[in-house]
Write a protein that holds these residues in place. Sequence first.
Motif, short mmCIF file in Angstrom:
data_model
loop_
_atom_site.label_atom_id
_atom_site.label_comp_id
_atom_site.label_asym_id
_atom_site.label_seq_id
_atom_site.Cartn_x
_atom_site.Cartn_y
_atom_site.Cartn_z
N VAL A 1 -21.90 -23.59 -15.68
CA VAL A 1 -22.83 -22.51 -16.01
C VAL A 1 -22.56 -22.15 -17.47
CG1 VAL A 1 -23.57 -20.15 -15.53
CG2 VAL A 1 -22.84 -21.61 -13.65
N ASP A 2 -23.59 -22.12 -18.27
CA ASP A 2 -23.48 -21.75 -19.66
C ASP A 2 -23.10 -20.27 -19.71
OD1 ASP A 2 -23.82 -21.15 -22.28
OD2 ASP A 2 -25.92 -21.76 -22.41
N ALA A 3 -21.86 -19.95 -20.14
CA ALA A 3 -21.35 -18.57 -20.09
C ALA A 3 -22.22 -17.62 -20.90
CB ALA A 3 -19.91 -18.51 -20.56
N SER A 4 -22.83 -18.10 -21.99
CA SER A 4 -23.63 -17.23 -22.84
C SER A 4 -24.88 -16.73 -22.10
CB SER A 4 -24.05 -17.97 -24.11
OG SER A 4 -24.95 -19.01 -23.78
N ILE A 5 -25.19 -17.40 -21.00
CA ILE A 5 -26.36 -17.04 -20.21
C ILE A 5 -26.18 -15.65 -19.58
CG2 ILE A 5 -25.92 -17.79 -17.83
CD1 ILE A 5 -28.32 -19.69 -18.20
N GLY A 6 -24.90 -15.25 -19.43
CA GLY A 6 -24.62 -13.94 -18.84
C GLY A 6 -25.14 -12.80 -19.70
N ALA A 7 -25.29 -13.06 -20.99
CA ALA A 7 -25.76 -12.02 -21.90
C ALA A 7 -27.28 -11.93 -21.91
CB ALA A 7 -25.24 -12.30 -23.31
N SER A 8 -27.94 -12.91 -21.32
CA SER A 8 -29.41 -12.89 -21.33
C SER A 8 -29.93 -11.84 -20.34
CB SER A 8 -29.96 -14.27 -20.98
OG SER A 8 -30.31 -14.34 -19.62
N ARG A 9 -31.17 -11.48 -20.48
CA ARG A 9 -31.73 -10.48 -19.56
C ARG A 9 -32.42 -11.12 -18.37
NH1 ARG A 9 -33.78 -5.48 -23.23
NH2 ARG A 9 -32.09 -5.62 -24.74
N LYS A 10 -32.37 -12.43 -18.33
CA LYS A 10 -33.00 -13.12 -17.20
C LYS A 10 -32.23 -12.84 -15.91
CE LYS A 10 -35.06 -17.16 -19.46
NZ LYS A 10 -36.44 -16.67 -19.39
N LEU A 11 -32.95 -12.70 -14.83
CA LEU A 11 -32.33 -12.39 -13.54
C LEU A 11 -32.22 -13.62 -12.65
CD1 LEU A 11 -34.05 -8.95 -12.90
CD2 LEU A 11 -31.78 -9.41 -13.84
N ILE A 12 -32.87 -14.71 -13.06
CA ILE A 12 -32.73 -15.99 -12.36
C ILE A 12 -32.21 -16.99 -13.38
CG2 ILE A 12 -33.88 -17.83 -11.05
CD1 ILE A 12 -35.94 -15.83 -10.11
N LEU A 13 -31.03 -17.54 -13.11
CA LEU A 13 -30.38 -18.40 -14.09
C LEU A 13 -30.13 -19.79 -13.51
CD1 LEU A 13 -27.59 -15.86 -15.18
CD2 LEU A 13 -29.80 -16.24 -16.27
#
Length: 214
Positions: A26-38
């Motif tokens: 899992v791309d850790a930087s994705i945690g900072a995004s506002r998307k709720l489905i990753l």
Amino acid sequence: MITLALSKGRIFDETLPLLAAAGIAVDASIGASRKLILPTGDPDLRLIIVRASDVPTYVQYGAADLGVAGKDVLLEHSGEGLYQPVDLGIARCRMSVAVPAGFRYAEAVRPGARLRIATKYVQVAREHFAAKGVHVDLIKLYGSMELAPLVGLADAIVDLVSTGGTLRANNLVEVEEIMQISSRLIVNQASLKTKSARLEPLVAAIGRAAGSAR
Ligand code: ATP
Ligand code: MG
């Protein structure tokens, strides 16, 4: 498609290494995004981001096949339709009773006595004090429990403690540990049957990752 429900913050941060060890990048930087489905590195596995106390609800109804939730959250939820195969040993803390410095707790918890308790964890608090024969008026709060005894809303609080820093900063003292808390993997019981070929190896791999992480 398999859907895994996580909450942002410590559960997200501490679950990612377990997923990585189970072969799911899992791309850790994705945690900072506002998307709720990753998405994840596995095209057949996605993450959904929900409030910590909502994780069991998403899994119970099958909107997520599995999720990660604290024991504190699970004890306040009915647990219906949920299977709890693995204690992940992450997001560790304890649930405790705390009172203002100087409050004579040992005298106040005598059988037959009455106490006002502010907490987010009303089920656990009710059972804990009932077992001691202490009557409690439970005041349900959703956050900043530490404030309640300082402004006369309650005599004591039942809350999660890890370092005790927040209690100390507010001149409160931890007087009794109720239980140790960690986060569990939870699985929808129907999914476990209908998607067993995908879910069983995944649950086993995450379980092994958690076991070797401890
Ligand atoms: P919110 O902070 O959005 O109101 P929350 O407090 O339920 O919701 P988190 O703070 O992310 O969400 O906590 C998630 C889980 O982590 C909790 O359910 C609990 O199991 C665990 N936890 C809470 N506080 C601590 C802590 N201080 N140290 C370690 N684990 C904790
Ligand atoms: Mg919190």
